[in-house]
Write an enzyme that holds these catalytic residues in place. Structure first.
Site, mmCIF file in Angstrom:
data_model
loop_
_atom_site.group_PDB
_atom_site.id
_atom_site.type_symbol
_atom_site.label_atom_id
_atom_site.label_comp_id
_atom_site.label_asym_id
_atom_site.label_seq_id
_atom_site.Cartn_x
_atom_site.Cartn_y
_atom_site.Cartn_z
ATOM 1 N N CYS A 1 0.823 -1.215 0.000
ATOM 2 C CA CYS A 1 0.000 0.000 0.000
ATOM 3 C C CYS A 1 0.858 1.266 0.000
ATOM 4 O O CYS A 1 0.397 2.334 -0.397
ATOM 5 C CB CYS A 1 -0.951 0.006 1.194
ATOM 6 S SG CYS A 1 -0.142 -0.062 2.797
ATOM 7 N N ASN A 2 2.116 1.155 0.432
ATOM 8 C CA ASN A 2 2.970 2.336 0.527
ATOM 9 C C ASN A 2 4.088 2.400 -0.504
ATOM 10 O O ASN A 2 4.789 3.402 -0.579
ATOM 11 C CB ASN A 2 3.594 2.434 1.927
ATOM 12 C CG ASN A 2 2.594 2.902 2.953
ATOM 13 O OD1 ASN A 2 1.712 3.695 2.644
ATOM 14 N ND2 ASN A 2 2.699 2.407 4.172
ATOM 15 N N ARG A 3 4.279 1.345 -1.292
ATOM 16 C CA ARG A 3 5.379 1.374 -2.259
ATOM 17 C C ARG A 3 5.173 0.373 -3.391
ATOM 18 O O ARG A 3 4.536 -0.672 -3.205
ATOM 19 C CB ARG A 3 6.715 1.108 -1.562
ATOM 20 C CG ARG A 3 6.906 -0.305 -1.072
ATOM 21 C CD ARG A 3 8.240 -0.479 -0.348
ATOM 22 N NE ARG A 3 8.268 0.290 0.889
ATOM 23 C CZ ARG A 3 9.103 1.296 1.121
ATOM 24 N NH1 ARG A 3 9.987 1.646 0.204
ATOM 25 N NH2 ARG A 3 9.070 1.952 2.267
ATOM 26 N N SER B 1 9.968 2.792 6.229
ATOM 27 C CA SER B 1 8.514 2.633 6.324
ATOM 28 C C SER B 1 7.836 3.869 6.898
ATOM 29 O O SER B 1 8.453 4.669 7.602
ATOM 30 C CB SER B 1 8.169 1.432 7.212
ATOM 31 O OG SER B 1 8.638 0.234 6.646
ATOM 32 N N GLU C 1 8.402 -0.972 11.490
ATOM 33 C CA GLU C 1 7.277 -1.927 11.425
ATOM 34 C C GLU C 1 7.738 -3.246 10.800
ATOM 35 O O GLU C 1 8.525 -3.259 9.855
ATOM 36 C CB GLU C 1 6.092 -1.314 10.659
ATOM 37 C CG GLU C 1 6.387 -0.879 9.235
ATOM 38 C CD GLU C 1 5.974 -1.917 8.213
ATOM 39 O OE1 GLU C 1 5.439 -2.960 8.621
ATOM 40 O OE2 GLU C 1 6.214 -1.688 7.023
ATOM 41 N N GLN D 1 5.891 -5.751 9.322
ATOM 42 C CA GLN D 1 5.101 -6.359 8.252
ATOM 43 C C GLN D 1 5.814 -6.329 6.905
ATOM 44 O O GLN D 1 5.680 -7.250 6.094
ATOM 45 C CB GLN D 1 3.752 -5.657 8.143
ATOM 46 C CG GLN D 1 2.761 -6.386 7.236
ATOM 47 C CD GLN D 1 1.423 -5.667 7.161
ATOM 48 O OE1 GLN D 1 1.211 -4.652 7.821
ATOM 49 N NE2 GLN D 1 0.523 -6.183 6.361
ATOM 50 N N GLY E 1 -13.039 -7.525 2.730
ATOM 51 C CA GLY E 1 -11.821 -8.248 2.386
ATOM 52 C C GLY E 1 -11.487 -9.224 3.504
ATOM 53 O O GLY E 1 -12.022 -9.122 4.616
ATOM 54 N N GLU F 1 -4.445 -10.441 4.602
ATOM 55 C CA GLU F 1 -3.558 -10.275 5.764
ATOM 56 C C GLU F 1 -3.819 -8.976 6.517
ATOM 57 O O GLU F 1 -3.892 -8.965 7.745
ATOM 58 C CB GLU F 1 -2.099 -10.326 5.297
ATOM 59 C CG GLU F 1 -1.102 -10.227 6.436
ATOM 60 C CD GLU F 1 0.342 -10.210 5.948
ATOM 61 O OE1 GLU F 1 1.238 -10.152 6.795
ATOM 62 O OE2 GLU F 1 0.558 -10.250 4.719
#
EC number: 1.2.1.70
Length: 415
Positions: free
Chosen positions: A50-52, A104, A109, A111, A184, A187
């Site tokens: 979602c961020n990269r 991050s 984090e 994950q 959804g 994960e």
């Protein structure tokens, strides 16, 4: 072709751009296989979160950018301002930092490390990795483990999942009085739902494309969780106070009209909506509606900064360790690249030795004295070994100072 990385992240690109360049999980195997077999790269790993979105390759960075634009049917000039392109050493440093959580949104984090491992697994299954990327990511996982073990960079980090609950608590005083809908069953939703479940909401519902997967997650969450299908959303949305969505859909699942109808039925009761998907699951226009509080991953920045100061002190130690490991890895790779040259050099030396020795044996057979043969042998061997470098240096002009310096270093003549 050299090791390189092309990508964009939450620091270089807004969500509206990141969602255009995201790779859906279902499309990732075909995409990484296509990239590794294109004229852009010979090896490839695609990391898309979602961020990269980052493409780690052995290839040509300009061609990789062109491939990325073509794959998503976007003009290069639209995406180029948001992309970073890294050379070999910076690619290594970046991979290490990303895996350690140093790059991050949530410093430290954990994950992201699992997401990198998933990306590498997909690339391995598609046979899109070779010696260079295998070496890079083996070292990346080793460095990440060492950093997380030897520093406190990941301690007290506020995850996106726990931040979701904190944000909901800013709007509703008691989660225990709420009905929570999760769209959804992947994960991210499982992580978020676990945090909400710890607050014992009145009802939790998991909406998914398949009922079986929704039921599987409900079984993990507890007795007050029930499954439903995505097709049920228009009829039930008004029953929920909190909606958290994170699917792999390429198109929005919840539209403005659906939310408008739900709000009318809720009679001005607020509806908290958190869209953690990239591309987005909830139409951006929903945020314009009264009583609808819509947040995206980019809105989570301030909330997840809690405890960041303490982690930044630990991050300094982590950055030092990363720098040491980058230098170590680069030295190892450069050493490996020299192996074929060293072998070839030794082969040439052996060839010269045998030729000179053969001549010496012939001279001895003709009755020459040992002293004469040894003298001639030493001169011939010296001439053979120095002929090629001497010729090259004679041809090198003043402008080829690098070559002159290299030869001086090799023969220790620069002291």
């Amino acid at each position: 072709m050299q090791l390189t990385a092309v990508g964009l992240n939450h620091q270089t690109a807004p969500l509206s751009i990141r969602e255009k360049l995201a790779f859906a999980a279902a499309c990732l195997p075909e995409a990484v296989r296509n990239l590794a077999r294109s004229n852009a790269a010979t090896e490839a790993v695609i990391l898309s979160t979602c961020n990269r979105t980052e493409l780690y390759c052995v290839g040509d960075s300009e061609e990789i950018i062109r491939w990325l634009a073509d794959y998503h049917s976007l003009p290069i000039e639209e995406i180029s301002p948001y992309l970073y392109t890294l050379g070999m050493q910076e690619t290594v440093r970046h991979a290490f930092r990303v895996a350690c959580g140093l790059d991050s949104m949530v410093l430290g984090e954990p994950q992201i490390l699992g997401q990198i491992k998933d990306a590498v697994r997909v690339a391995q299954e598609q046979e899109s990795m070779g010696k260079k990327l295998n070496a890079l990511f083996q070292k990346t996982f080793s460095v990440a483990k060492e950093v997380r073990t030897d520093t406190a960079v990941g301690e007290n980090s506020v995850s996106m999942a726990s931040a979701s609950v904190k944000l909901a608590e800013q709007i509703f005083p008691d989660i225990g009085d709420l009905n929570v809908l999760f769209i959804g069953a992947g994960e991210m939703i499982e992580l978020v739902a676990t945090y909400f479940a710890a607050k014992s909401p009145r009802l939790m519902t998991v909406a998914n494309r398949t009922l079986a997967r929704a039921q599987e997650l409900c079984d993990k969450l507890g007795v007050n969780a029930e499954p439903c299908l995505l097709s049920d959303l228009p009829a039930i949305l008004h029953e929920y106070d909190v909606v958290v969505s994170s699917t792999a859909s390429q198109l929005p699942i919840v539209g403005k009209g659906m939310v408008e109808r739900a709000l009318k039925q809720r009679q001005s009761m607020p509806l908290f909506m958190l869209d953690l998907a990239v591309p987005r699951d909830i139409e951006a226009e929903v945020g314009d509606l009264n009583d609808a509080y819509l947040y995206t991953v980019d809105d989570m920045v301030n909330i997840v900064q809690s405890g960041k100061e303490a982690r930044q002190k630990a991050a300094a130690a982590a950055e030092t360790l990363v720098s040491e490991k980058v230098a170590e890895f680069v030295r190892q790779q450069q050493g490996r690249q020299s192996v074929p040259l060293i072998r070839a050099l030794r082969d040439e030396g052996e060839k010269a030795r045998k030729q000179v020795l053969e001549n010496a044996m012939k001279q001895l057979a003709k009755g020459a004295t040992a002293e004469e043969v040894l003298e001639r042998l030493s001169i011939q061997l010296t001439n053979k070994l120095l002929h090629s470098p001497t010729q090259t240096l004679n041809k090198a002009g003043e402008e080829d100072k690098d070559l002159v310096h290299a030869v001086a270093q090799i023969y220790h003549l620069d002291k």
